[in-house]
Motif scaffolding. Structure first.
Motif, mmCIF file in Angstrom:
data_model
loop_
_atom_site.group_PDB
_atom_site.id
_atom_site.type_symbol
_atom_site.label_atom_id
_atom_site.label_comp_id
_atom_site.label_asym_id
_atom_site.label_seq_id
_atom_site.Cartn_x
_atom_site.Cartn_y
_atom_site.Cartn_z
ATOM 1 N N GLU A 193 83.007 113.416 61.910
ATOM 2 C CA GLU A 193 84.220 112.622 61.836
ATOM 3 C C GLU A 193 85.448 113.508 61.954
ATOM 4 O OE1 GLU A 193 83.537 110.643 58.183
ATOM 5 O OE2 GLU A 193 82.548 108.944 59.131
ATOM 6 N N PHE A 215 83.282 110.929 65.986
ATOM 7 C CA PHE A 215 82.758 109.713 65.367
ATOM 8 C C PHE A 215 83.933 108.852 64.912
ATOM 9 C CE2 PHE A 215 78.602 108.392 64.885
ATOM 10 C CZ PHE A 215 78.347 107.782 63.670
ATOM 11 N N ILE A 228 79.019 100.972 65.894
ATOM 12 C CA ILE A 228 77.687 101.567 65.868
ATOM 13 C C ILE A 228 76.842 100.780 66.853
ATOM 14 C CG2 ILE A 228 75.633 101.945 64.456
ATOM 15 C CD1 ILE A 228 77.608 102.281 62.083
ATOM 16 N N THR A 247 71.843 110.137 54.805
ATOM 17 C CA THR A 247 72.590 109.461 55.864
ATOM 18 C C THR A 247 72.531 110.300 57.129
ATOM 19 O OG1 THR A 247 74.072 108.479 54.236
ATOM 20 C CG2 THR A 247 74.830 108.505 56.514
ATOM 21 N N LYS A 268 74.010 110.396 61.038
ATOM 22 C CA LYS A 268 74.961 109.903 62.027
ATOM 23 C C LYS A 268 74.768 110.737 63.290
ATOM 24 C CE LYS A 268 78.484 109.000 58.532
ATOM 25 N NZ LYS A 268 79.821 109.393 58.067
ATOM 26 N N ARG A 315 77.411 105.470 69.201
ATOM 27 C CA ARG A 315 77.205 105.927 67.823
ATOM 28 C C ARG A 315 75.894 105.403 67.265
ATOM 29 N NH1 ARG A 315 82.411 104.349 64.474
ATOM 30 N NH2 ARG A 315 80.811 104.526 62.930
ATOM 31 N N PHE A 363 73.611 105.282 63.519
ATOM 32 C CA PHE A 363 73.762 105.429 62.062
ATOM 33 C C PHE A 363 72.508 104.929 61.382
ATOM 34 C CE2 PHE A 363 74.757 103.754 57.888
ATOM 35 C CZ PHE A 363 75.485 104.784 57.326
ATOM 36 N N SER A 389 70.885 104.972 57.162
ATOM 37 C CA SER A 389 70.942 105.391 55.775
ATOM 38 C C SER A 389 69.600 105.080 55.144
ATOM 39 C CB SER A 389 72.070 104.648 55.068
ATOM 40 O OG SER A 389 72.188 105.103 53.742
#
Length: 85
Positions: free
Chosen positions: A2, A7, A13, A52, A54, A77, A79, A81
């Motif tokens: 980020e 990102f 996403i 997590t 990414k 993107r 992602f 978790s």
């Protein structure tokens, strides 16, 4: 990622990578499918029991030189978790 601008919050996403979590006698193993993603475009963090992941999958071709008839690959993107036991 980020902080590097890779990102950006405005980008949606586009993918949720598949994950396998299994254990051996001595280890907890997590395998994540990230085909076509460069290692430097992956960010992994662990906060308490939440892992997590990414990632950013970039297009690898110049659109003005290629005329695709069909493209089933997705870019953007990723992602995921995961709550660890």
């Amino acid at each position: 990622m980020e902080d590097a601008g890779l990102f950006a919050q405005s980008e949606p996403i586009t993918q949720i990578p598949n994950v396998d979590v299994f254990s051996t006698r001595d280890e907890l193993i997590i395998e994540v499918e990230l085909p076509g993603v460069n290692k430097q475009d992956i960010d992994i963090t662990l906060i308490k029991t939440t892992l997590t992941i990414k990632a950013l999958k970039l297009e690898c071709f110049e659109e003005d030189k290629i005329n695709y008839v069909c493209m089933e690959r997705a870019f953007g993107r990723m992602f995921r978790s995961i709550e660890l036991p």
